[in-house]
Design an enzyme around this catalytic site. Structure first.
Site: not given
Length: 117
Positions: A9, A11-13, A16
């Site tokens: 996903i 926006n998952c840290d 990223r």
């Protein structure tokens, strides 16, 4: 090395972090946002066969905690797969397909194996 596919996903840290590491190391990969782009049941079943449903289900996240208790109790592969398809955020991230198989999560061993460590 054959193509790396990184599923997660956007926006998952952790996703990223994995993408930044791969980019910094110049490792090519294809990113698939399974929340936005969807996830085929056959691919999910392949992951379950490769690493086990227990590895794929993120029991630490908000999505898991928000599931009704009757959906969390007595979970097995045949019940977990439809839940993960319905709630992609239940899947631990990232899921990485590469020449060496399937890996779940991002750590120094995974980074090294993919040439980003």
């Amino acid at each position: 090395m054959s193509e790396i596919a990184l599923y997660g996903i956007a926006n998952c840290d952790t996703v990223r972090k994995a993408r930044r590491s791969l980019d910094a190391a110049g490792v090519g990969y294809r990113f698939v946002d399974f929340r936005k782009d969807g996830l085929e049941e056959d691919r999910l079943r392949h992951w379950v066969e490769a690493v086990g449903w227990e590895t794929l289900v993120n029991r630490r996240g908000t999505t898991w905690r928000q599931l009704p208790e009757d959906q969390r109790e007595g979970l097995d592969a045949e019940r977990a797969i439809p839940l993960m398809l319905e709630h992609p955020a239940l899947i631990k991230r990232p899921v990485i397909e590469h020449q060496g198989g399937v890996r779940v999560g991002w750590n120094s061993d995974t980074a090294t194996a993919l040439g980003a460590g």
